[in-house]
Design an enzyme around this catalytic site. Structure first.
Site, PDB file in Angstrom:
ATOM      1  N   PRO A 191      12.298  94.285  73.403  1.00  0.00           N
ATOM      2  CA  PRO A 191      13.369  94.981  72.679  1.00  0.00           C
ATOM      3  C   PRO A 191      14.401  94.008  72.105  1.00  0.00           C
ATOM      4  CG  PRO A 191      13.472  95.446  75.040  1.00  0.00           C
ATOM      5  CD  PRO A 191      12.294  94.558  74.828  1.00  0.00           C
ATOM      6  N   GLU A 192      14.714  94.182  70.852  1.00  0.00           N
ATOM      7  CA  GLU A 192      15.775  93.403  70.226  1.00  0.00           C
ATOM      8  C   GLU A 192      16.941  94.344  69.916  1.00  0.00           C
ATOM      9  OE1 GLU A 192      15.101  90.396  67.439  1.00  0.00           O
ATOM     10  OE2 GLU A 192      13.202  89.741  68.275  1.00  0.00           O
ATOM     11  N   HIS A 229       7.199 102.271  88.082  1.00  0.00           N
ATOM     12  CA  HIS A 229       8.152 101.310  87.543  1.00  0.00           C
ATOM     13  C   HIS A 229       9.480 101.925  87.112  1.00  0.00           C
ATOM     14  CE1 HIS A 229       5.145  98.248  87.898  1.00  0.00           C
ATOM     15  NE2 HIS A 229       4.297  98.960  87.182  1.00  0.00           N
ATOM     16  N   ARG A 256       7.984  94.700  84.119  1.00  0.00           N
ATOM     17  CA  ARG A 256       8.047  93.252  84.354  1.00  0.00           C
ATOM     18  C   ARG A 256       9.354  92.819  85.011  1.00  0.00           C
ATOM     19  NH1 ARG A 256       5.863  90.150  79.193  1.00  0.00           N
ATOM     20  NH2 ARG A 256       6.000  88.429  80.655  1.00  0.00           N
ATOM     21  N   ARG A 266      26.334  70.746  62.841  1.00  0.00           N
ATOM     22  CA  ARG A 266      25.133  71.030  63.635  1.00  0.00           C
ATOM     23  C   ARG A 266      23.876  70.542  62.922  1.00  0.00           C
ATOM     24  NH1 ARG A 266      25.460  73.710  68.712  1.00  0.00           N
ATOM     25  NH2 ARG A 266      27.313  74.997  68.758  1.00  0.00           N
TER      26      ARG A 266
END
Ligand SMILES: [Zn+2]
Length: 270
Positions: free
Chosen positions: A2-3, A90, A109, A152
């Protein structure tokens, strides 16, 4: 995995079920996910009213009238199940409302997390300290990004994944935004012109907004029993498309840096 758009969609879905409701039961079925869950979770949540839900980066926030905030992260495989007909192996944490709804946090997980913090201390939450601006906020613009990237030498892709530069971006949407803005993932951050950064910021906002819209359109179904929040199918321009043709005709390429795949078009992105 998931983002930000998946988390935003999840929060929107949970809001429909939980907002304004009294928590009649809050129960954890194990002591830890990625790290231990707070031992006083049940005590702090039971009987509280949920006063709102929001998102910070890839974290979902559930606010209560006890001035507490329950903070969840979906990790690699987490999702909330809405009104499941029965609990599964789960399902590690459930919230039941006075109105008889039930949501279960399912995470096979266990890379996700659950924490609770007083609202007044939320900025001190370990993951939020030093975190950059929300990509969809007005604060995140080309000027702010240019300042953050000053000096950077690191590749732009690594910088966009750095949560201190901008919050909540992950591999998928960074690949997509770099492609949309025609910037090579390996471009040296500090050398990007203001014009390129403007294009990049616009692209980031655009890929996230369209993914959130795609996620929102899936929420129609979630009210059904066994509805699942957090994942939806999307069409990507480059992500996961190695060897397939980019819109320009050239094949999409993939490179791997520190175990992470980058999908890009060598012709469109320079
Ligand atoms: Zn191309």
């Amino acid at each position: 995995m998931p983002e930000l758009p998946e988390v935003e969609t999840t929060v929107a879905g949970l809001r429909k079920v939980l907002d304004g409701e009294i928590i009649s039961r809050a129960e954890a079925y194990r002591a830890d996910l990625r790290w231990p869950m707070p031992v006083d979770l049940r005590q702090r949540l039971t009987g509280a009213r949920i006063t709102g839900l929001s998102r910070r980066a890839k974290y979902g926030l559930i606010h209560t009238d006890r001035e507490d905030i329950l903070i969840f992260h979906l990790g690699m495989s987490g999702r909330w199940r809405v009104d499941p007909s029965e609990l599964e192996k789960h399902d590690h944490f459930v919230i039941e409302t006075g109105g008889g709804r039930l949501v279960a946090l399912n995470d096979p997980r266990r890379f996700g997390s659950l924490d609770i913090m007083p609202a007044s201390q939320i900025d001190a939450y370990k993951s939020f300290v030093g975190m950059g601006p929300e990509p969809l906020s007005d604060v995140f613009d080309a000027g702010a990004l240019q300042t953050a990237l000053k000096g950077r030498a690191a590749p732009i892709k690594a910088m966009l994944l750095n949560q201190n530069i901008v919050a909540g971006l992950g591999n998928i949407y960074v690949c997509e935004a770099l492609h949309m803005s025609g910037i090579a993932p390996t471009a040296v951050s500090a050398t990007l012109s203001k014009r390129k950064l403007e294009k990049l910021v616009t692209s980031i906002k655009e890929v996230l907004t369209s993914a959130i819209a795609a996620g929102g359109s899936t929420l129609r179904d979630f009210a059904a029993p066994d509805g699942e929040l957090g994942y939806f199918a999307k069409d990507f321009l480059v992500y996961g498309r190695e060897g397939q043709a980019c819109a320009c005709g050239a094949p999409v390429k993939r490179r791997v840096d520190s175990g992470r795949s980058t999908f890009y078009c060598a012709k469109c992105q320079r």
